[in-house]
Design a protein around this motif. Structure first.
Motif, PDB file in Angstrom:
ATOM      1  N   GLU A  47       0.829  -1.205   0.000  1.00 19.17           N
ATOM      2  CA  GLU A  47       0.000   0.000   0.000  1.00 19.17           C
ATOM      3  C   GLU A  47       0.861   1.252   0.000  1.00 19.17           C
ATOM      4  O   GLU A  47       1.959   1.249   0.562  1.00 19.17           O
ATOM      5  CB  GLU A  47      -0.807   0.021   1.301  1.00 19.17           C
ATOM      6  N   ALA A  48       0.365   2.304  -0.591  1.00 19.99           N
ATOM      7  CA  ALA A  48       1.045   3.605  -0.494  1.00 19.99           C
ATOM      8  C   ALA A  48       0.006   4.707  -0.599  1.00 19.99           C
ATOM      9  O   ALA A  48      -1.124   4.473  -1.026  1.00 19.99           O
ATOM     10  CB  ALA A  48       2.090   3.748  -1.594  1.00 19.99           C
ATOM     11  N   SER A  49       0.396   5.881  -0.179  1.00 22.67           N
ATOM     12  CA  SER A  49      -0.512   7.035  -0.222  1.00 22.67           C
ATOM     13  C   SER A  49       0.033   8.035  -1.225  1.00 22.67           C
ATOM     14  O   SER A  49       1.166   8.506  -1.069  1.00 22.67           O
ATOM     15  CB  SER A  49      -0.582   7.707   1.150  1.00 22.67           C
ATOM     16  N   ILE A  50      -0.757   8.304  -2.237  1.00 17.69           N
ATOM     17  CA  ILE A  50      -0.350   9.339  -3.197  1.00 17.69           C
ATOM     18  C   ILE A  50      -1.352  10.471  -3.073  1.00 17.69           C
ATOM     19  O   ILE A  50      -2.524  10.323  -3.415  1.00 17.69           O
ATOM     20  CB  ILE A  50      -0.266   8.795  -4.632  1.00 17.69           C
ATOM     21  N   ILE A  51      -0.872  11.555  -2.515  1.00 19.51           N
ATOM     22  CA  ILE A  51      -1.752  12.699  -2.243  1.00 19.51           C
ATOM     23  C   ILE A  51      -1.416  13.777  -3.259  1.00 19.51           C
ATOM     24  O   ILE A  51      -0.238  14.061  -3.510  1.00 19.51           O
ATOM     25  CB  ILE A  51      -1.540  13.220  -0.806  1.00 19.51           C
ATOM     26  N   ALA A  52      -2.458  14.352  -3.836  1.00 18.86           N
ATOM     27  CA  ALA A  52      -2.241  15.428  -4.803  1.00 18.86           C
ATOM     28  C   ALA A  52      -2.908  16.687  -4.289  1.00 18.86           C
ATOM     29  O   ALA A  52      -3.790  16.638  -3.429  1.00 18.86           O
ATOM     30  CB  ALA A  52      -2.838  15.043  -6.152  1.00 18.86           C
ATOM     31  N   ILE A  53      -2.465  17.802  -4.846  1.00 20.58           N
ATOM     32  CA  ILE A  53      -3.173  19.056  -4.615  1.00 20.58           C
ATOM     33  C   ILE A  53      -3.770  19.427  -5.971  1.00 20.58           C
ATOM     34  O   ILE A  53      -3.139  19.223  -7.012  1.00 20.58           O
ATOM     35  CB  ILE A  53      -2.246  20.140  -4.030  1.00 20.58           C
ATOM     36  N   THR A  54      -4.986  19.920  -5.963  1.00 19.05           N
ATOM     37  CA  THR A  54      -5.627  20.256  -7.245  1.00 19.05           C
ATOM     38  C   THR A  54      -6.472  21.512  -7.124  1.00 19.05           C
ATOM     39  O   THR A  54      -7.055  21.779  -6.063  1.00 19.05           O
ATOM     40  CB  THR A  54      -6.492  19.082  -7.768  1.00 19.05           C
ATOM     41  N   ASP A  55      -6.512  22.258  -8.236  1.00 20.02           N
ATOM     42  CA  ASP A  55      -7.390  23.437  -8.281  1.00 20.02           C
ATOM     43  C   ASP A  55      -8.657  23.118  -9.069  1.00 20.02           C
ATOM     44  O   ASP A  55      -9.424  23.993  -9.433  1.00 20.02           O
ATOM     45  CB  ASP A  55      -6.651  24.638  -8.894  1.00 20.02           C
ATOM     46  N   GLY A  56      -8.846  21.848  -9.374  1.00 24.57           N
ATOM     47  CA  GLY A  56     -10.025  21.430 -10.132  1.00 24.57           C
ATOM     48  C   GLY A  56      -9.677  21.089 -11.567  1.00 24.57           C
ATOM     49  O   GLY A  56     -10.425  20.403 -12.250  1.00 24.57           O
ATOM     50  N   GLU A  57      -8.520  21.597 -12.023  1.00 23.48           N
ATOM     51  CA  GLU A  57      -8.040  21.318 -13.387  1.00 23.48           C
ATOM     52  C   GLU A  57      -6.658  20.678 -13.309  1.00 23.48           C
ATOM     53  O   GLU A  57      -6.466  19.548 -13.700  1.00 23.48           O
ATOM     54  CB  GLU A  57      -7.919  22.630 -14.195  1.00 23.48           C
ATOM     55  N   THR A  58      -5.734  21.452 -12.760  1.00 22.60           N
ATOM     56  CA  THR A  58      -4.356  20.961 -12.635  1.00 22.60           C
ATOM     57  C   THR A  58      -4.259  20.043 -11.421  1.00 22.60           C
ATOM     58  O   THR A  58      -4.818  20.347 -10.362  1.00 22.60           O
ATOM     59  CB  THR A  58      -3.395  22.156 -12.454  1.00 22.60           C
ATOM     60  N   VAL A  59      -3.539  18.936 -11.595  1.00 22.60           N
ATOM     61  CA  VAL A  59      -3.352  17.987 -10.491  1.00 22.60           C
ATOM     62  C   VAL A  59      -1.850  17.839 -10.270  1.00 22.60           C
ATOM     63  O   VAL A  59      -1.138  17.416 -11.175  1.00 22.60           O
ATOM     64  CB  VAL A  59      -3.977  16.614 -10.842  1.00 22.60           C
ATOM     65  N   ARG A  60      -1.356  18.229  -9.107  1.00 20.76           N
ATOM     66  CA  ARG A  60       0.087  18.131  -8.825  1.00 20.76           C
ATOM     67  C   ARG A  60       0.292  17.174  -7.654  1.00 20.76           C
ATOM     68  O   ARG A  60      -0.193  17.423  -6.537  1.00 20.76           O
ATOM     69  CB  ARG A  60       0.653  19.516  -8.445  1.00 20.76           C
ATOM     70  N   PRO A  61       1.029  16.081  -7.870  1.00 18.01           N
ATOM     71  CA  PRO A  61       1.221  15.121  -6.781  1.00 18.01           C
ATOM     72  C   PRO A  61       2.229  15.626  -5.749  1.00 18.01           C
ATOM     73  O   PRO A  61       3.184  16.312  -6.090  1.00 18.01           O
ATOM     74  CB  PRO A  61       1.781  13.887  -7.500  1.00 18.01           C
ATOM     75  N   LEU A  62       2.007  15.283  -4.505  1.00 14.51           N
ATOM     76  CA  LEU A  62       3.013  15.492  -3.467  1.00 14.51           C
ATOM     77  C   LEU A  62       3.906  14.252  -3.480  1.00 14.51           C
ATOM     78  O   LEU A  62       3.626  13.271  -4.180  1.00 14.51           O
ATOM     79  CB  LEU A  62       2.354  15.671  -2.098  1.00 14.51           C
ATOM     80  N   ILE A  63       4.931  14.271  -2.665  1.00  9.74           N
ATOM     81  CA  ILE A  63       5.838  13.123  -2.628  1.00  9.74           C
ATOM     82  C   ILE A  63       5.077  11.911  -2.057  1.00  9.74           C
ATOM     83  O   ILE A  63       4.313  12.070  -1.107  1.00  9.74           O
ATOM     84  CB  ILE A  63       7.083  13.516  -1.795  1.00  9.74           C
ATOM     85  N   PRO A  64       5.229  10.714  -2.653  1.00 12.38           N
ATOM     86  CA  PRO A  64       4.466   9.575  -2.122  1.00 12.38           C
ATOM     87  C   PRO A  64       4.966   9.149  -0.745  1.00 12.38           C
ATOM     88  O   PRO A  64       6.138   9.342  -0.416  1.00 12.38           O
ATOM     89  CB  PRO A  64       4.720   8.449  -3.128  1.00 12.38           C
TER      90      PRO A  64
END
Ligand code: AMP
Ligand code: GLY
Length: 434
Positions: free
Chosen positions: A198-215
């Motif tokens: 298992e891993a957690s991939i968290i992103a930040i998004t403004d509704g269009e652009t999706v930018r991942p944080l470090i896993p």
């Protein structure tokens, strides 16, 4: 800028810690906060569920920007309450936040958008759920595992990975008949059990652009060797050797972007952190769950690795210009260990004096994040299941782990327990040697 952080756990302590470092910020408030947070921010005695009072406070204090930590206020609609009053806030509004608030909503969204996930069945009666479970064991044999999930929020305890038909039936009985989580168990999702890491991939998004944080990788089970009951999370580390950059890209393309696009298609853009819990299986990545927020303790291991100022990133995500945000990571690793009260995740003790906090914080590269603590007569006492976490940053995972366990050895309270194997599997695999 004046910033308000909503929440009072370890995740919010890490958020406050990072936000307070921003040169753009003149003052940080946290509601309700905790004794650790109070060293960096002014704690305000308003519960994170009291949405109207929080908005009133933000308006009166001329708060420029509010950041929400936990899921409950997001699902209850804090973003709408603030926005109706013209207050700037970061997080998804309640409709998209259902991606965490309802397992049924999340699974249907995954199904209709082609997001890889475990096979599942939605059952709204105990009879149907029992029949479905019995069928599953009939097909897969008595040693099969099956996952039973209450549809609604159940304080992180509404998921049982059952190792036998009896265990599955017991969970169904508790959720649907005994209603231990109230209406959250009126409907259950029964799922195929995925096998893998298992891993957690968290992103930040403004509704269009999706930018991942470090896993990062959480350790959900209570005891070493991934044994014992599920908890809110007993420790985490980042980055994760089994999730190299190209795997993050795959998660963004196959999981996070389709989820954000599907929600946009429902009419309300998803703005906020979007947490994908994934399983790396032999058939590729599969989505276990979505959360509408940052993880806890993932945040405590991720944010110490973020080199960039977090405040412009949050503001850009709110203003739909996330594409232009600078998101730079330190070339380092971090390990976060959570210390829990005796009895946790069951009925736990509290009111125990915690010692060694100062010594632990003074160690190189270490930060102690408070969660369930309170201050009384000059002492810091335990006041929750997960009491605190210690994060250490090092040149590689091995160094981070040595520092984190060193700092944890300074801390003591009666009944304290913590896992001794955070990041151990990653450290054992040769590929992780940096
Ligand atoms: P959730 O709340 O859906 O994240 O579930 C809590 C935990 O249960 C996850 O972090 C996994 O460890 C486990 N889990 C949930 N669903 C599955 C699944 N389909 N297969 C295997 N493990 C699962
Ligand atoms: N650490 C798991 C979660 O935040 O949901």
């Amino acid at each position: 800028m004046k910033i308000l952080v909503v929440g009072g756990g370890g995740r919010e302590h890490a958020l406050v810690w990072k936000i307070a470092q921003s040169p753009l910020v003149s003052k940080v408030y946290c509601a309700p906060g905790n004794p650790g947070i109070s060293k960096l921010a002014e704690c305000v005695d308003i519960s994170s569920d009291n949405l109207e009072e929080l908005a009133e406070f933000a308006a009166l204090e001329h708060i420029d920007f509010t950041v929400v930590g936990p899921e409950a206020p997001l699902i209850a609609g804090i973003v709408d309450v603030f926005e109706c009053r013209g207050l700037k806030i970061f997080g998804p509004s309640p409709d998209p936040a259902r991606i965490e608030g309802s397992k049924v909503f999340a699974k249907k969204l995954m199904q209709t958008s082609g997001i890889p996930t475990a096979d599942f069945w939605i059952c709204d009666s105990l009879t149907v759920a029992r029949a479905r479970t019995a069928d599953y064991y009939g097909i897969h044999g008595k040693d099969a595992r099956i996952v039973i999930k209450a549809d609604g929020l159940a304080a992180g305890k509404g998921v049982v990975v059952a190792a036998s038909l009896e265990e599955a039936e017991d969970a169904l009985q508790k959720f649907m008949s005994d209603r231990i989580f109230g209406s959250a168990g009126d409907v259950v999702v029964i799922e195929e059990c995925l096998i893998g890491e298992e891993a957690s991939i968290i992103a930040i998004t403004d509704g269009e652009t999706v930018r991942p944080l470090i896993p990062s990788q959480d350790h959900k089970r209570a005891y070493d060797g991934d044994l014992g009951p599920n908890t809110g999370g007993m420790g985490a580390y980042a980055p994760v050797p089994i999730i190299p950059l190209d795997t993050v890209d795959i998660a963004v393309e196959q999981i996070l972007k389709p989820a954000v696009a599907a929600i946009r298609g429902l009419g309300i853009p998803y703005r906020g952190f979007l947490y994908a819990g994934i399983m790396v299986t032999k058939d590729g990545l599969k989505t276990i769950e979505f959360n509408c927020r940052l993880g806890d303790p993932e945040t405590q291991t991720i944010l110490p690795l973020l080199e960039s100022d977090i405040v412009p990133i949050l503001i850009r995500a709110t203003e739909c210009t996330l594409e232009q945000a600078e998101i730079k990571w330190r070339d380092a690793s971090s390990v976060c260990i959570t210390a829990a009260s005796g009895g946790y995740p069951g009925i736990f003790q509290s009111g125990k004096v915690i010692s060694g906090l100062e010594q632990a914080s003074e160690r190189e590269g270490c930060v102690v994040f408070h969660a369930g603590t309170k201050e009384k007569d000059g002492n810091i006492l335990t006041a929750g299941g997960r009491v605190l976490s210690v994060t250490a940053v090092g040149a590689d995972l091995e160094e981070a782990s040595i520092h984190a366990y060193g700092a944890m050895s300074d801390i003591y309270f009666e009944g304290m327990h913590f896992r001794k194997d955070i990041a151990a599997r990653a450290l054992q695999s040769d590929s992780t040697k940096v």
